[in-house]
Design a protein around this motif. Structure first.
Motif, short mmCIF file in Angstrom:
data_model
loop_
_atom_site.label_atom_id
_atom_site.label_comp_id
_atom_site.label_asym_id
_atom_site.label_seq_id
_atom_site.Cartn_x
_atom_site.Cartn_y
_atom_site.Cartn_z
N MET A 1 -20.79 36.06 6.73
CA MET A 1 -21.54 37.29 7.06
C MET A 1 -21.92 38.02 5.79
O MET A 1 -21.14 38.09 5.00
N LEU A 2 -23.11 38.41 6.00
CA LEU A 2 -23.69 39.18 4.86
C LEU A 2 -24.15 40.32 5.48
O LEU A 2 -25.03 40.57 6.33
N VAL A 3 -23.65 41.67 4.83
CA VAL A 3 -24.03 43.02 5.63
C VAL A 3 -24.99 43.63 4.23
O VAL A 3 -24.45 43.70 3.09
N SER A 4 -26.21 44.18 4.76
CA SER A 4 -26.97 44.98 3.99
C SER A 4 -26.41 46.42 3.77
O SER A 4 -26.66 46.99 4.96
N HIS A 5 -25.67 46.77 2.82
CA HIS A 5 -24.96 48.17 3.00
C HIS A 5 -25.88 49.03 2.11
O HIS A 5 -25.51 49.35 1.15
N TYR A 6 -26.81 49.93 2.80
CA TYR A 6 -27.62 50.56 2.02
C TYR A 6 -27.50 52.20 2.31
O TYR A 6 -27.23 52.51 3.27
N PHE A 7 -27.51 53.02 0.97
CA PHE A 7 -27.29 54.33 1.02
C PHE A 7 -28.56 55.19 0.18
O PHE A 7 -28.67 55.03 -0.95
N GLU A 8 -29.42 55.41 1.36
CA GLU A 8 -30.64 55.82 0.60
C GLU A 8 -30.38 57.43 0.03
O GLU A 8 -29.47 58.16 0.45
N LEU A 9 -31.19 57.46 -1.07
CA LEU A 9 -30.78 58.81 -1.88
C LEU A 9 -29.66 58.81 -2.51
O LEU A 9 -28.99 60.06 -2.62
N ASP B 1 -32.56 39.52 4.72
CA ASP B 1 -31.86 38.25 4.99
C ASP B 1 -30.32 38.34 5.29
O ASP B 1 -29.40 37.53 5.34
N ALA B 2 -29.82 39.55 5.51
CA ALA B 2 -28.45 39.87 6.08
C ALA B 2 -28.41 39.57 7.41
O ALA B 2 -29.45 39.40 8.23
N ASP B 3 -27.02 39.57 7.80
CA ASP B 3 -26.58 39.43 9.46
C ASP B 3 -26.45 40.76 10.01
O ASP B 3 -26.82 40.86 11.15
N VAL B 4 -26.45 41.63 9.16
CA VAL B 4 -26.33 43.16 9.78
C VAL B 4 -27.03 44.18 8.82
O VAL B 4 -26.52 43.93 7.46
N MET B 5 -27.79 45.01 9.20
CA MET B 5 -28.13 46.14 8.37
C MET B 5 -27.33 47.44 8.69
O MET B 5 -27.65 47.81 9.87
N HIS B 6 -26.82 47.96 7.61
CA HIS B 6 -25.90 49.13 7.74
C HIS B 6 -26.60 50.19 6.93
O HIS B 6 -26.57 50.18 5.75
N PHE B 7 -26.85 51.53 7.74
CA PHE B 7 -27.30 52.32 6.83
C PHE B 7 -26.65 53.57 6.88
O PHE B 7 -25.97 53.83 7.88
N ASN B 8 -26.40 54.26 5.89
CA ASN B 8 -25.59 55.66 5.73
C ASN B 8 -26.32 56.88 5.89
O ASN B 8 -25.79 57.81 6.04
N LEU B 9 -27.69 56.83 5.41
CA LEU B 9 -28.41 58.05 5.48
C LEU B 9 -29.75 57.40 6.32
O LEU B 9 -30.74 56.74 5.62
N MET B 10 -30.20 58.14 7.22
CA MET B 10 -31.29 57.48 7.97
C MET B 10 -32.68 58.24 7.42
O MET B 10 -33.11 59.00 8.30
#
Length: 333
Positions: free
Chosen positions: A1-9, A42-51
């Motif tokens: 499993m690969l998670v794209s764990h993104y934190f905008e700003l 390319d991730a299995d899940v995209m996880h966003f912390n600030l939309m």
């Protein structure tokens, strides 16, 4: 499993949201879940912390490709006001934006049941409650800093303290006026001041605070706050969860909180003291009465020990598995 764990700003946002992201990544490391902090399809899940707009754009692309989208609901219109300059004006249009933005997720992660109740009025998206958690490793050895930080800020036991950005919503006026009613007690608020970002009323409260009320500004080692402070006083009016509160409890400090729905999981008189002013009464008087009860060192130890026991359920180890379960669930769906 690969998670794209993104934190905008990420380079601009500090405080509780930034802490929560750091906690999540620690939990993923402990779970041995592979993740990248970049946005990638390319991730299995995209996880966003600030939309923000960039996150929403990637969320749309991800869903069009069948990649599940998870988003944390750190931001609500309810807790946005009375924070920094112009936030009150922005709070009203923020709500329809968040309704739209959160609607692009397949699953929303709420830090508390209270937050979930709010968010269910925003978007018709499945919600899961996962605490921001408390990083007990970050607090290790805090006791050794007591003398240094008491001397640095001229604080004597019992010091009433608070940790976090100095903003009106967190009960700034109550904190200052409490200090004014108890001139023989030291009060200290550890955290960034950012006066250039504050409104006139907030700035005036800080600048006109009594001598026994110290605003430290940014501290290089936050463990010093929990070393020098004796009673964590949190008169916040609105909170999604409160990481600093969990940290104070984990450090074994007795906590005094405003009796608001966010803190319904706490037991008054058992692991905290809750303050609810009588009709027509002053919240400053009500908080002062609670602090007077904690003038007794034995009572502080008893309440602080119970708080530490309660905080164990919020440790990163206790919380981490919920993220793995959530990822597995959204991928299966």
């Amino acid at each position: 499993m690969l998670v794209s764990h993104y934190f905008e700003l990420a380079e601009h946002v500090t405080g509780g949201i930034s802490e929560s992201v750091a906690h999540q990544r620690k939990m993923l490391d402990r779970l041995d879940v592979s993740y990248t902090t970049r946005q990638t399809l390319d991730a299995d899940v995209m996880h966003f912390n600030l939309m923000g707009p960039r996150s929403v754009w990637y969320a749309k692309r991800a869903r069009s490709k069948g990649i599940p989208v998870v988003a944390n609901t750190h931001v609500t219109a309810e807790d946005f006001g009375d924070s920094f300059r112009f936030t009150n004006a922005l709070a009203k249009p923020l709500k329809p934006y968040l309704r739209w933005a959160y609607g692009h997720a397949d699953a929303l992660v709420c830090p508390s049941e209270y937050n979930r109740g709010l968010i269910e009025g925003y978007a018709d998206v499945p919600t899961t409650v996962v605490s921001n958690g408390v990083d007990t490793e970050k607090l290790e050895g805090f006791e050794s800093l007591e003398d240094e930080y008491r001397e640095r800020y001229d604080l004597s036991e019992p010091t009433v303290f608070l940790v976090g950005h100095v903003i009106k919503r967190k009960g700034l006026e109550t904190f200052v006026e409490l200090a004014r009613t108890r001139p023989d007690v030291d009060f200290a608020w550890f955290g960034p001041l950012d006066l250039s970002l504050k409104g006139r009323e907030t700035t005036a409260l800080i600048e006109n605070a009594p001598e026994n009320c110290t605003f430290t500004g940014f501290v290089d080692d936050i463990r010093g706050a929990f070393a020098a402070g004796d009673v964590f006083c949190f008169p916040t009016h609105e909170e999604n969860e409160g990481i600093a509160l969990l940290e104070a409890m984990a450090a074994g400090k007795p906590v005094v909180v405003r009796d608001i729905e966010t803190f319904s999981w706490l037991e008054d008189g058992e692991d905290c003291l809750k303050v609810s002013p009588e009709p027509g009464g002053s919240d400053v008087e009500a908080f002062a009465a609670a602090l007077d009860e904690l003038a007794d060192a034995g009572r502080r130890r008893t309440l602080g020990s119970a708080a530490a026991d309660r905080a164990e359920a919020f440790s990163l180890d206790a919380v981490a598995g919920r993220y793995r379960d959530l990822y597995d669930e959204v991928i299966a769906e």
